[in-house]
Design a protein around this motif. Structure first.
Motif, PDB file in Angstrom:
ATOM      1  N   ASN A 246      -0.411  -6.430  -1.462  1.00  0.00           N
ATOM      2  CA  ASN A 246      -1.466  -6.489  -0.454  1.00  0.00           C
ATOM      3  C   ASN A 246      -1.154  -5.746   0.835  1.00  0.00           C
ATOM      4  OD1 ASN A 246      -2.911  -8.122  -2.188  1.00  0.00           O
ATOM      5  ND2 ASN A 246      -2.291 -10.039  -1.189  1.00  0.00           N
ATOM      6  N   VAL A 247       0.110  -5.437   1.094  1.00  0.00           N
ATOM      7  CA  VAL A 247       0.471  -4.903   2.403  1.00  0.00           C
ATOM      8  C   VAL A 247      -0.173  -3.540   2.654  1.00  0.00           C
ATOM      9  CG1 VAL A 247       2.600  -3.818   1.563  1.00  0.00           C
ATOM     10  CG2 VAL A 247       2.372  -4.472   3.990  1.00  0.00           C
ATOM     11  N   SER A 248      -0.222  -2.688   1.647  1.00  0.00           N
ATOM     12  CA  SER A 248      -0.815  -1.372   1.857  1.00  0.00           C
ATOM     13  C   SER A 248      -2.327  -1.455   2.020  1.00  0.00           C
ATOM     14  CB  SER A 248      -0.466  -0.445   0.685  1.00  0.00           C
ATOM     15  OG  SER A 248      -0.943  -1.007  -0.534  1.00  0.00           O
ATOM     16  N   ILE A 249      -2.940  -2.437   1.378  1.00  0.00           N
ATOM     17  CA  ILE A 249      -4.393  -2.587   1.480  1.00  0.00           C
ATOM     18  C   ILE A 249      -4.797  -3.171   2.825  1.00  0.00           C
ATOM     19  CG2 ILE A 249      -6.406  -3.714   0.454  1.00  0.00           C
ATOM     20  CD1 ILE A 249      -4.919  -3.734  -2.200  1.00  0.00           C
ATOM     21  N   ILE A 250      -4.060  -4.192   3.261  1.00  0.00           N
ATOM     22  CA  ILE A 250      -4.461  -4.916   4.468  1.00  0.00           C
ATOM     23  C   ILE A 250      -3.950  -4.232   5.729  1.00  0.00           C
ATOM     24  CG2 ILE A 250      -4.235  -7.107   5.701  1.00  0.00           C
ATOM     25  CD1 ILE A 250      -4.106  -8.522   3.026  1.00  0.00           C
ATOM     26  N   ASP A 256       7.812   2.310   1.430  1.00  0.00           N
ATOM     27  CA  ASP A 256       9.011   2.992   1.895  1.00  0.00           C
ATOM     28  C   ASP A 256       9.027   3.198   3.400  1.00  0.00           C
ATOM     29  OD1 ASP A 256       6.884   4.686   1.947  1.00  0.00           O
ATOM     30  OD2 ASP A 256       7.904   6.390   0.972  1.00  0.00           O
ATOM     31  N   ASP A 257       8.009   2.677   4.049  1.00  0.00           N
ATOM     32  CA  ASP A 257       7.934   2.782   5.509  1.00  0.00           C
ATOM     33  C   ASP A 257       8.949   1.817   6.125  1.00  0.00           C
ATOM     34  OD1 ASP A 257       7.200   2.699   8.229  1.00  0.00           O
ATOM     35  OD2 ASP A 257       5.159   3.289   7.723  1.00  0.00           O
ATOM     36  N   PRO A 258       9.714   2.258   7.167  1.00  0.00           N
ATOM     37  CA  PRO A 258      10.664   1.343   7.823  1.00  0.00           C
ATOM     38  C   PRO A 258      10.001   0.088   8.385  1.00  0.00           C
ATOM     39  CG  PRO A 258      11.084   3.619   8.487  1.00  0.00           C
ATOM     40  CD  PRO A 258       9.806   3.632   7.700  1.00  0.00           C
ATOM     41  N   LYS A 259       8.715   0.184   8.701  1.00  0.00           N
ATOM     42  CA  LYS A 259       8.012  -0.997   9.227  1.00  0.00           C
ATOM     43  C   LYS A 259       7.938  -2.119   8.193  1.00  0.00           C
ATOM     44  CE  LYS A 259       5.021   1.537  12.441  1.00  0.00           C
ATOM     45  NZ  LYS A 259       3.615   1.800  12.821  1.00  0.00           N
ATOM     46  N   PHE A 260       7.960  -1.722   6.904  1.00  0.00           N
ATOM     47  CA  PHE A 260       7.836  -2.730   5.862  1.00  0.00           C
ATOM     48  C   PHE A 260       9.042  -3.675   5.861  1.00  0.00           C
ATOM     49  CE2 PHE A 260       8.547  -4.182   1.485  1.00  0.00           C
ATOM     50  CZ  PHE A 260       7.347  -4.854   1.281  1.00  0.00           C
TER      51      PHE A 260
END
Length: 1026
Positions: A246-250, A256-260
């Motif tokens: 869900n993280v990419s959708i929301i 692979d983003d450092p924010k993740f």
């Protein structure tokens, strides 16, 4: 700018540049002081604020504005309502929000605008107005446009800062460390400022904000259903594996983003501190629930913070060193507060100062619901301990705020309501401040009471007692004035209660004892608080009669509300009335199961409730409570009275005339049979009297005089019994204590009583004409009146069948259908008059005289003659066609000069057309209308036939319980009249069931105490489920 290190439990290390730390903290402190200075002004004229509250009692911080996520629709109106309701319950409340152009900021701003519109209407109130208990604080980080600033400048305080998004978090942490005198400076009881973060929508920065706030032990409430980051957090708590999906959708973040990685760490921190997080479901929860969730989260955070605080040895040693000088609660509850430093007077002043007047719905309240005044107040009273000595103050505030949970607990702990506070209770709940309800309509409950004409003066007196008390206390400073005041309030409320129900206030031997719970119950009835009424009813006395009185009062208030077109309030009051009646029926069922004899005796036990002296069965009968009268307990008591404790079977009953003559003679069944046997004999003599001409020589014989004057003697005796049945006797068991006018109306409400009085009236008229003017021309009119009186007396025969189980409901149906027929006749008279006048104007035009000297020749009779008989299909077409009537004359001079002559009708085609329409209308519509009304009445009566029959049966039993058949009553009633005139007493003669009970006073008191305890035990078993 600032980071929190939680490596050491219970410690918070703020990593700031040392040369900037002081400046930064000072900026936060300056911002906080600026807000308080601008939103509070000292109001010396305000009587409700003894001390200016320089610090809010509740702070909500709303976060979630985002520019990086696409918002989805969510129920913003639910959040807005929940936010404002929670803020109202918090007392002096700050609402912090970013104030930028984001979606959440606009939602908060709109919610506050709705609050202003509902609270102040078109009035302009500045942000520092004392009556504005909710302050909206915009923590914007940049300049806003001029138009928006001007529009919100008067109502929203704006703090323009340049420190970035982290300033909001640091400001929240700073606020959570500030302290407030929650119960005033006299008590010096300090707590941290309660603050809650509300999360709606949001982005990755919002999740970081939540994580850091939880590490700082700031409670967070997530709005489930608002979408974006808020729902992402909740989904992660339920299933961490769903994050990658869900993280990419929301949040539009790649894996692979450092924010993740930072996002996962923040979410894990939130998961580790989940006990500090509350969840409000926007789709399922009621808006009032948010207050309880916020209070629970605050208390939980304080508890965790205190535990972590004292788990650190350095902090614990520091607290020990400062314990002797620190008087306040630094970080949580009263356990860190030195209770010995508070005396009784300080505690009372503190509890009164910290009161919160906001009224809440008890369905959504918990022990920690806002305001936390009750939570802390109860803890202090419990720890002191001063529960019984000072708990009445907290009880008063709980009653005003409708906090049923605390009312129930305090009463169970033995706290007594201080009766001196009764006027304050009425003044702040029934009366409306600065309300000119005499000049204009007011929708407060006081206005509904004011609509009762007889209660108007008493209501005004009740609402003015509070002002009198305050003046007396200021001038004299003596507690005796309090006593005078609360007695006057009790007296006014009892009089109001009696006036509403139409009862005489019972003052014999009555003193104002400590029955404070009963007075609180009456207040809760007037303000229609159902849960509080149940609590007080269970803890009072005489639950059965008290419940019936409550039901009757609520029913009358419902009728008055309906009369002024307050239909919603009327329906609510009616439902409350049915609830009380249902409770009474339920405890009657349980009492009958537990102890049948006690339950039956209780139905006729007289007691006094709010000045109303009655028994449960008598009161239910007087107020048309059919279900109570038809209950098994009531019927068992009726049977005992009807047969006078003799056998109900006819043969053993008749045999008891020899074995138990006294009981047999005074049994209502015996008197009932004897009365109608005499009545049939009188009816036969009356019929013989009427069937013979009054001028006939037969009436000069002895037999004629015996028949005539025997009937007169019987009528006099029967009329005396009717008067006694209407007005009663003071010491008769079960006698009504209603006012004379109410008793007359109640007596005339019975159809059969009206028939009785009508027969007496017609007989009196005939008697006057017969003997006052004994000349032949008056004999015809006298005979008409005698015959009409006899006809009505024959209708009275139907009353004898009311006691029969099968015939009784049939007679009741006939009586109810007569009411329908009367309503139909009102419609029919209007139609018949209109059509009749049209007929007469066109068939016999130019009539010069309508009202002649002889009423038999009035034209009104011919006007209504034809249309009336056309209702029954008697069309009279020859007259309508202009060919009749028979024996008419066409000579105009004859029928104009002689009203007894009938002129021939003229042909007019419009009359024929109107007649056709009228016959169609009357036969197909009006007649079928009355048939439909009869069918509905039949079904209604048939459905409730048992209840109606039991009610009518009790009417007969009450009547013959005190009635003496005529003419045997003439001598006993004369003796009673002599006693009344000589001794100023009434109905003291020992006749049947009116003899005084010989049980001594001690046994009566013991029996009364047992019955009261019996009712209370059964009531608690049935309804004390919480």
């Amino acid at each position: 700018m600032s980071n929190v290190d939680s490596s050491s439990p219970g410690t918070q290390v703020w990593h700031l540049n040392l040369n900037k730390r002081e400046t930064y903290v000072e900026k936060i402190s300056k911002t906080w002081n600026e807000i308080k200075r601008n939103v509070y002004t000292e109001d010396e004229q305000s009587s409700t604020r003894k001390l200016i509250k320089s610090t809010p009692t509740m702070v909500f911080s709303v976060i979630g504005d985002s520019d990086s996520c696409v918002p989805s629709p969510w129920p913003t109106s639910v959040f807005q309502t929940a936010l404002i309701e929670a803020a109202k319950s918090g007392g002096e409340t700050f609402i912090l929000f970013k104030g930028n152009g984001g979606g959440v900021s606009n939602v908060v701003r709109d919610a506050y605008q709705h609050y202003e519109d509902m609270e102040f209407g078109s009035e302009t109130r500045t942000v520092n107005d004392p009556e504005r208990h909710i302050k909206l604080i915009s923590m914007t980080g940049k300049k806003t446009d001029k138009q928006q600033s001007e529009r919100n400048m008067a109502t929203i305080h704006t703090c323009e800062i340049e420190e970035g998004d982290d300033f909001m978090l640091d400001f929240e942490q700073f606020v959570s460390e500030q302290e407030i005198f929650y119960f005033g400076t006299d008590m010096e009881f300090k707590i941290p400022v309660p603050i809650v973060i509300l999360v709606c929508e949001g982005d990755i920065d919002t999740i970081s904000h939540i994580s850091k706030a939880l590490q700082g032990k700031i409670p967070v409430i997530i709005m489930k259903g608002s979408g974006n980051a808020a729902d992402l957090v909740l989904d992660y708590i339920d299933d961490p594996d769903i994050l990658r999906k869900n993280v990419s959708i929301i949040l539009n973040i790649e894996l692979d983003d450092p924010k993740f990685s930072n996002l996962e760490n923040n979410l894990q921190t939130i998961r580790d501190n989940w006990d500090l997080v509350g969840v409000f479901d926007l789709d399922r929860d009621d808006p009032h629930v948010l207050s309880g969730i916020a209070g629970k989260a605050i208390v939980s955070c304080w508890s965790v913070k205190r535990s972590s605080r004292y788990s650190n040895p350095d902090v614990q040693e520091k607290e020990k060193q400062t314990a002797g000088t620190n008087k306040h609660m630094s970080q949580s509850a009263s356990k860190s507060f030195c209770m010995d430093l508070i005396d009784h007077d300080q505690l009372v002043k503190g509890l009164k100062w910290g009161s919160r007047p906001y009224v809440q719905s008890p369905n959504f309240c918990t022990s920690t619901s806002l305001p936390l005044y009750f939570y802390f107040g109860y803890q202090i009273l419990q720890a002191k301990p001063l529960m019984k000595e000072c708990g009445d103050v907290l009880l008063l505030e709980a009653l005003k705020a409708n906090r049923c949970d605390y009312v129930r607990v305090l009463l169970d702990r033995g706290v007594k309501f201080n009766i001196d506070n009764l006027s304050e209770l009425y003044e702040q709940t029934i009366s409306c401040q600065d309300c000119k309800f005499k000049e204009q309509d007011c929708l407060h409950f006081k206005w509904i009471l004011y609509q009762i004409p007889t209660a108007k003066t008493l209501c005004l007196q009740l609402l003015q007692t509070g002002k009198i008390k305050e003046r007396n206390i200021t001038m004299n400073g003596k507690t005796t004035k309090k006593n005078t005041k609360h007695v006057s309030v009790i007296s006014a409320t009892k009089k109001l209660c009696c006036e509403i129900l139409g009862y005489e206030e019972y003052m014999q031997g009555e003193t104002f004892t400590d029955e404070s719970i009963a007075d609180v119950l009456l207040w809760s009835i007037f303000v229609n608080r159902k849960e509080l009424a149940e609590i007080c009813w269970l803890r009072g006395k005489d639950q059965l009669l008290t419940g019936l009185v409550c039901s009757a009062i609520l029913k009358e208030l419902s009728n008055n509300a309906s009369n002024v077109k307050e239909q919603v309030l009327s329906k609510d009051l009616e439902d409350h009335s049915k609830i009380f009646q249902g409770r009474c029926l339920s405890i009657m069922d349980r009492m009958y199961e537990e102890n049948t004899k006690q339950a039956i005796d209780l139905m006729d036990t007289q007691t006094v409730v709010w000045g109303i002296h009655s028994s449960p069965l008598t009161f239910a009968y007087e107020n048309f409570m059919y279900d109570v009268v038809a209950h098994t307990c009531s019927q068992k008591y009726m049977n005992k009275q009807w047969y006078n404790r003799l056998s109900p079977k006819i043969v053993p009953f008749l045999k008891s005339a020899l074995s138990k003559p006294r009981k047999f003679i005074f049994a209502p069944r015996t008197k009932y049979l004897l009365n109608y046997v005499i009545f049939f004999f009188v009816l036969a003599m009356y019929s013989d009297f009427v069937l013979t001409s009054i001028g006939d020589p037969f009436y000069d014989t002895i037999k004629a005089h015996v028949f005539e004057y025997s009937m007169y003697v019987w009528a006099v005796g029967d009329f005396i019994e009717e008067l006694i049945a209407c007005f009663g006797c003071k010491n008769t068991p079960g006698r009504s204590h209603r006012g004379y006018w109410s008793r007359v109306l109640r007596h005339l409400n019975d159809f059969w009583n009206v028939v009785d009085l009508l027969s007496f009236l017609l007989l009196t008229i005939a008697l006057c004409v017969r003997h006052a003017y004994p000349v032949p021309p008056t004999f015809t009119f006298a005979r008409n009146m005698f015959a009409l009186s006899l006809l009505v007396m024959y209708l009275r025969i139907l009353e004898v069948f009311l006691i029969h189980r099968i015939m009784g409901p049939t007679i009741i149906m006939i009586k109810e259908m007569l009411k329908d027929l009367l309503r139909f006749l009102i419609i029919a008279v209007v139609v018949v008059l209109g059509v009749g006048i049209y007929y007469h104007a066109n068939m016999w035009p130019d009539h010069q005289s309508i009202w002649s000297d002889d009423w038999n020749n009035w034209r009104i009779w011919s006007i209504i003659y034809f249309p009336y008989w056309q209702l029954y299909a008697e069309l009279n077409l020859e007259t309508v066609d202009g060919n009749g009537p028979t024996n008419c004359t066409k000579n105009r001079t004859i029928w104009e000069n002689d009203p007894s002559k009938t002129g021939c009708s003229q042909e007019d085609w419009t009359v024929q057309a109107i007649a056709g329409i009228y016959v169609l209308f009357s036969n197909l519509l009006l007649v079928n209308l009355v048939i439909a009304m009869f069918s509905y009445t039949f079904e209604r009566v048939q459905e409730n036939s048992e209840k109606l029959w039991h009610f009518q049966r009790y009417t007969v039993i009450c009547d013959y319980n005190r009635r003496i058949p005529s003419p045997f009553n003439l001598i006993p009633r004369l003796v009673q009249l002599i006693f009344l005139l000589k001794r100023d007493r009434s109905c003291d003669i020992k006749i049947g069931h009116t003899e005084i009970d010989l049980m001594n006073t001690k046994e009566k008191r013991k029996k009364s105490a047992l019955q009261k305890n019996f009712q209370k035990i059964i009531s608690f078993r049935s309804y004390n489920t919480k």
